[in-house]
Motif scaffolding. Sequence first.
Motif, PDB file in Angstrom:
ATOM      1  N   ALA A 280       0.821  -1.207   0.000  1.00 22.95           N
ATOM      2  CA  ALA A 280       0.000   0.000   0.000  1.00 22.95           C
ATOM      3  C   ALA A 280       0.857   1.259   0.000  1.00 22.95           C
ATOM      4  CB  ALA A 280      -0.939  -0.011   1.208  1.00 22.95           C
ATOM      5  N   LYS A 281       1.920   1.267   0.799  1.00 27.55           N
ATOM      6  CA  LYS A 281       2.787   2.443   0.858  1.00 27.55           C
ATOM      7  C   LYS A 281       3.606   2.591  -0.420  1.00 27.55           C
ATOM      8  CE  LYS A 281       3.355   2.787   5.886  1.00 27.55           C
ATOM      9  NZ  LYS A 281       4.316   2.776   7.015  1.00 27.55           N
ATOM     10  N   ARG A 282       4.081   1.469  -0.956  1.00 32.50           N
ATOM     11  CA  ARG A 282       4.921   1.530  -2.145  1.00 32.50           C
ATOM     12  C   ARG A 282       4.143   2.027  -3.363  1.00 32.50           C
ATOM     13  NH1 ARG A 282       7.842  -3.896  -3.694  1.00 32.50           N
ATOM     14  NH2 ARG A 282       8.715  -3.505  -1.616  1.00 32.50           N
ATOM     15  N   TYR A 283       2.904   1.560  -3.503  1.00 31.53           N
ATOM     16  CA  TYR A 283       2.124   1.910  -4.692  1.00 31.53           C
ATOM     17  C   TYR A 283       0.972   2.867  -4.390  1.00 31.53           C
ATOM     18  CZ  TYR A 283       4.724  -2.019  -6.574  1.00 31.53           C
ATOM     19  OH  TYR A 283       5.722  -2.860  -6.970  1.00 31.53           O
ATOM     20  N   ILE A 288      -6.154  -0.381   0.610  1.00 31.17           N
ATOM     21  CA  ILE A 288      -5.367  -1.448   1.227  1.00 31.17           C
ATOM     22  C   ILE A 288      -4.725  -0.943   2.517  1.00 31.17           C
ATOM     23  CG2 ILE A 288      -3.348  -2.931   0.932  1.00 31.17           C
ATOM     24  CD1 ILE A 288      -3.988  -3.090  -2.000  1.00 31.17           C
ATOM     25  N   TYR A 289      -4.181   0.269   2.472  1.00 32.99           N
ATOM     26  CA  TYR A 289      -3.552   0.828   3.668  1.00 32.99           C
ATOM     27  C   TYR A 289      -4.575   0.995   4.791  1.00 32.99           C
ATOM     28  CZ  TYR A 289      -0.894   3.910   6.683  1.00 32.99           C
ATOM     29  OH  TYR A 289      -0.247   4.460   7.759  1.00 32.99           O
ATOM     30  N   ASN A 318      -1.107  10.207  10.471  1.00 29.86           N
ATOM     31  CA  ASN A 318       0.108  10.949  10.116  1.00 29.86           C
ATOM     32  C   ASN A 318       0.576  10.616   8.706  1.00 29.86           C
ATOM     33  OD1 ASN A 318       0.149  12.167  12.624  1.00 29.86           O
ATOM     34  ND2 ASN A 318       1.468  10.611  13.540  1.00 29.86           N
ATOM     35  N   TYR A 319       0.485   9.344   8.333  1.00 30.32           N
ATOM     36  CA  TYR A 319       0.888   8.954   6.978  1.00 30.32           C
ATOM     37  C   TYR A 319       0.003   9.631   5.932  1.00 30.32           C
ATOM     38  CZ  TYR A 319       1.443   6.085   2.790  1.00 30.32           C
ATOM     39  OH  TYR A 319       1.638   5.668   1.504  1.00 30.32           O
ATOM     40  N   GLN A 320      -1.303   9.654   6.185  1.00 31.89           N
ATOM     41  CA  GLN A 320      -2.217  10.276   5.232  1.00 31.89           C
ATOM     42  C   GLN A 320      -1.957  11.775   5.097  1.00 31.89           C
ATOM     43  OE1 GLN A 320      -4.348   9.313   3.025  1.00 31.89           O
ATOM     44  NE2 GLN A 320      -4.855  11.424   2.535  1.00 31.89           N
ATOM     45  N   LYS A 321      -1.647  12.448   6.212  1.00 28.33           N
ATOM     46  CA  LYS A 321      -1.423  13.901   6.173  1.00 28.33           C
ATOM     47  C   LYS A 321      -0.139  14.272   5.458  1.00 28.33           C
ATOM     48  CE  LYS A 321      -4.211  15.150  10.185  1.00 28.33           C
ATOM     49  NZ  LYS A 321      -4.245  15.758  11.531  1.00 28.33           N
ATOM     50  N   LYS A 322       0.788  13.315   5.303  1.00 33.21           N
ATOM     51  CA  LYS A 322       2.027  13.588   4.563  1.00 33.21           C
ATOM     52  C   LYS A 322       1.809  13.553   3.058  1.00 33.21           C
ATOM     53  CE  LYS A 322       5.126  11.684   8.109  1.00 33.21           C
ATOM     54  NZ  LYS A 322       6.085  10.594   8.416  1.00 33.21           N
ATOM     55  N   LEU A 323       0.707  12.953   2.605  1.00 32.22           N
ATOM     56  CA  LEU A 323       0.445  12.821   1.173  1.00 32.22           C
ATOM     57  C   LEU A 323      -0.017  14.161   0.604  1.00 32.22           C
ATOM     58  CD1 LEU A 323      -1.394   9.375   1.147  1.00 32.22           C
ATOM     59  CD2 LEU A 323       1.012   9.839   0.686  1.00 32.22           C
ATOM     60  N   PRO A 324       0.140  14.361  -0.708  1.00 30.06           N
ATOM     61  CA  PRO A 324      -0.211  15.661  -1.311  1.00 30.06           C
ATOM     62  C   PRO A 324      -1.709  15.895  -1.443  1.00 30.06           C
ATOM     63  CG  PRO A 324       0.557  14.118  -2.984  1.00 30.06           C
ATOM     64  CD  PRO A 324       0.797  13.461  -1.660  1.00 30.06           C
ATOM     65  N   TYR A 325      -2.530  14.941  -1.066  1.00 23.38           N
ATOM     66  CA  TYR A 325      -3.982  15.100  -1.134  1.00 23.38           C
ATOM     67  C   TYR A 325      -4.575  14.652   0.191  1.00 23.38           C
ATOM     68  CZ  TYR A 325      -3.588  10.110  -1.900  1.00 23.38           C
ATOM     69  OH  TYR A 325      -3.278   8.791  -1.778  1.00 23.38           O
ATOM     70  N   THR A 326      -5.825  15.019   0.436  1.00 26.57           N
ATOM     71  CA  THR A 326      -6.507  14.666   1.681  1.00 26.57           C
ATOM     72  C   THR A 326      -7.596  13.647   1.408  1.00 26.57           C
ATOM     73  OG1 THR A 326      -6.111  16.872   2.580  1.00 26.57           O
ATOM     74  CG2 THR A 326      -7.832  15.561   3.628  1.00 26.57           C
ATOM     75  N   LEU A 331      -9.499   9.632   7.035  1.00 24.44           N
ATOM     76  CA  LEU A 331      -9.275  10.356   8.281  1.00 24.44           C
ATOM     77  C   LEU A 331     -10.471  10.223   9.225  1.00 24.44           C
ATOM     78  CD1 LEU A 331      -7.563  13.569   6.862  1.00 24.44           C
ATOM     79  CD2 LEU A 331      -6.488  11.751   8.187  1.00 24.44           C
ATOM     80  N   ALA A 332     -11.684  10.310   8.663  1.00 21.88           N
ATOM     81  CA  ALA A 332     -12.879  10.138   9.499  1.00 21.88           C
ATOM     82  C   ALA A 332     -12.919   8.743  10.108  1.00 21.88           C
ATOM     83  CB  ALA A 332     -14.134  10.401   8.674  1.00 21.88           C
ATOM     84  N   THR A 333     -12.520   7.734   9.321  1.00 21.49           N
ATOM     85  CA  THR A 333     -12.516   6.348   9.812  1.00 21.49           C
ATOM     86  C   THR A 333     -11.550   6.184  10.984  1.00 21.49           C
ATOM     87  OG1 THR A 333     -13.066   5.495   7.611  1.00 21.49           O
ATOM     88  CG2 THR A 333     -12.081   3.959   9.169  1.00 21.49           C
ATOM     89  N   PHE A 334     -10.320   6.699  10.835  1.00 28.47           N
ATOM     90  CA  PHE A 334      -9.325   6.542  11.888  1.00 28.47           C
ATOM     91  C   PHE A 334      -9.730   7.305  13.165  1.00 28.47           C
ATOM     92  CE2 PHE A 334      -5.789   5.531   8.646  1.00 28.47           C
ATOM     93  CZ  PHE A 334      -6.026   4.183   8.801  1.00 28.47           C
ATOM     94  N   TYR A 335     -10.278   8.524  13.013  1.00 30.94           N
ATOM     95  CA  TYR A 335     -10.698   9.268  14.201  1.00 30.94           C
ATOM     96  C   TYR A 335     -11.869   8.580  14.899  1.00 30.94           C
ATOM     97  CZ  TYR A 335      -7.587  13.216  13.414  1.00 30.94           C
ATOM     98  OH  TYR A 335      -6.484  14.002  13.266  1.00 30.94           O
ATOM     99  N   SER A 336     -12.727   7.933  14.138  1.00 32.15           N
ATOM    100  CA  SER A 336     -13.814   7.159  14.741  1.00 32.15           C
ATOM    101  C   SER A 336     -13.258   6.013  15.579  1.00 32.15           C
ATOM    102  CB  SER A 336     -14.740   6.616  13.647  1.00 32.15           C
ATOM    103  OG  SER A 336     -15.736   5.785  14.195  1.00 32.15           O
TER     104      SER A 336
END
Length: 675
Positions: A280-283, A288-289, A318-326, A331-336
């Motif tokens: 997931a991180k590589r591609y 998947i992530y 944190n990984y998602q926030k490093k990406l160039p898109y949101t 994010l809603a899933t993880f905060y839940s």
Amino acid sequence: MPTIFTIRSKQARKKYLIFLILLSLLFVSPLQAQSISSVEKIVSLGYAKRFSDTTGSLKIQHQALNLAIKNKSKDDEVICYAYLALTQRRLLHLKEFLHYADTAYYLSKNVQNVRAKAHAAAAMGSLKSYIEDKPQALNYLLKAYQLFSKINAHDQCAKIASDISYLFSPASPPKVEKYAREAMIHAAKSGDPESNLYARLAFGSFLTDKLETGGVVDWEVAVKFFKETVALAEKNADKIISKSNIGIAYINLADLYTKDPKSIDEKAFLMNLEKATTIAKRYNVKIIYRSAIGLQGYYFTQKGDYAKAELLFIEGINYQKKLPYTDNYLLATFYSCLKEVSVKRKDFKAYYAYDTLYTKYNQLKYNEATQSKLQNAEARYESSKKAERIKQLELENELQQKNKLLGYAIAGVLLIGLIFMFRSYYYRQRYYQNREDFLKQEQANSELKVQLMEKETIENLSARLSLERRLLRSQMDPHFIFNALGNIQSMILQKDTIPAVSYLNKFAKLTRQVLEQSRKETISLEEEINTLKNYIELQQLRLNNGFDYVIECDGTIETDILIPPLLIQPFIENAVEHGLKPQENNVRGLIEIYFKEDETKRNLICTIKDNGIGLAASRKLKINDTHQSLSTTITDERLTKMQKENPNAGFTVKEREPETDGQGCIVILNIPILS
């Protein structure tokens, strides 16, 4: 196991199908029974680069298209447009996707080449699936499957049969199994590792669905199958372009380990999730992530290792926030999930912080979903308009051909005689002119009708989505849910097992009733009363049995009459929150609910009384009250819409007369009785 992290679960299937088809649909192998043109080889080579080099992929495909146009090969031109459509789908460019798919399909009507027609039908099937038009998607994909089968294009057949299997799920399990098995047969004949993995994922989905009604033997069969799938994928990893499919195989195998009827193999579970996370991180495959992190977090939450679970969810954020898109959905899933962990750790300060962020991203996620639905609706009507215009052009071409034949006929008539020619020409010309005027008028009317229908449908859809969103928000107060669960937990800790189980059953039943009834147009009065009883009894638990309630029906009322769902419960919530809850401790609360039928107006009259502090006192307290209820506004809007069919629908709220009726508030609801 939460459905949010289970890719093959029924609730996630719809989104996953769109994602899976997007990643690897119709990748062409160079070995097929029917010869492949040099142009198709070029465009398929460009399509194969869609994951590693998007710019280069599009450049090669456009070069192939220009070559097809230069060679005046309509067959190759159709195939190039089909590949370009599928590439635009991966890029999420709906407008370009629609243009290329429509162009490929309507150009294919004028060609005889089976491969060209099959590619065009497959592109249209992919388009219809993307815009959530499942019946049309099935029609086009079945047509493509039939055409590719004629020319023994086994690699294409394997992938299309897999997609058909997904589209039939969960409505028709026999057809899901039929096409999944056919996909496996075609994949074996093709010898293509990409097609083989695609087909095995489809058949694995069928085996996973069987676990809902199966036992240990079915689980062992599914695990063995996915172990073989993972082994084949690792062995042929260099030959598989859609690396995300390998990650999906790891995720599904890990998910199966969590469903072990005996005990989970933690080592195998974590190993497969680690491999999925690496891919997931590589591609950069979001689903998947999200699934890998979610499954690990859920596992450690259930295990009681809340600290590790929290770290995993924070790592995902944190990984998602490093990406160039949101990705607002992720994010809603993880905060839940972080909210759930905070509850278990009894860290209510952290819960409040996570809840604030969850609300923010959940709203953004909903806005994106609504916008996507509107875009899909617009695309469906745009496609419909194009089809209508093409039919109009075909009629005009037919008319032009008939006019040419008329000219030839007139030339022949000149040999017979000038007078006969003049009469024939005059009457025929007038007939066709009238018909042409009629067709033009019909064309203008049809275009106007399509435009009006499109505008009205989109406006209605937007209004309906807005009202449904606000209705769902008002169904169950989050504070009520949290407090009810807290009280049940307290009973369990105090070893009051019997009442705890009773109230937990009531809570589960209430949740199921609310979710089921929110999807219905009508429910019976008996169902509404049962739901109210569950809700009020949970409120009693929440307020330490500080009030009583009474529900009575007039003797003439039939409890199987049908009414709109979820109209009464919000007013009970207001009575508890703003009437009884602020009441002094020495006053025993009481809620009275009475039903009677107005047969002349076809209305059910529901009267709700409480002996709370009343409207005036409640308004004074609302300045500092954090509880917000949307019931009055939303119910008023719903009843206003119902007034088109039943003008008497509505409600009134007033104070009770202290001198004659005691202190409190009265709500009178006029609910339409539906047939």
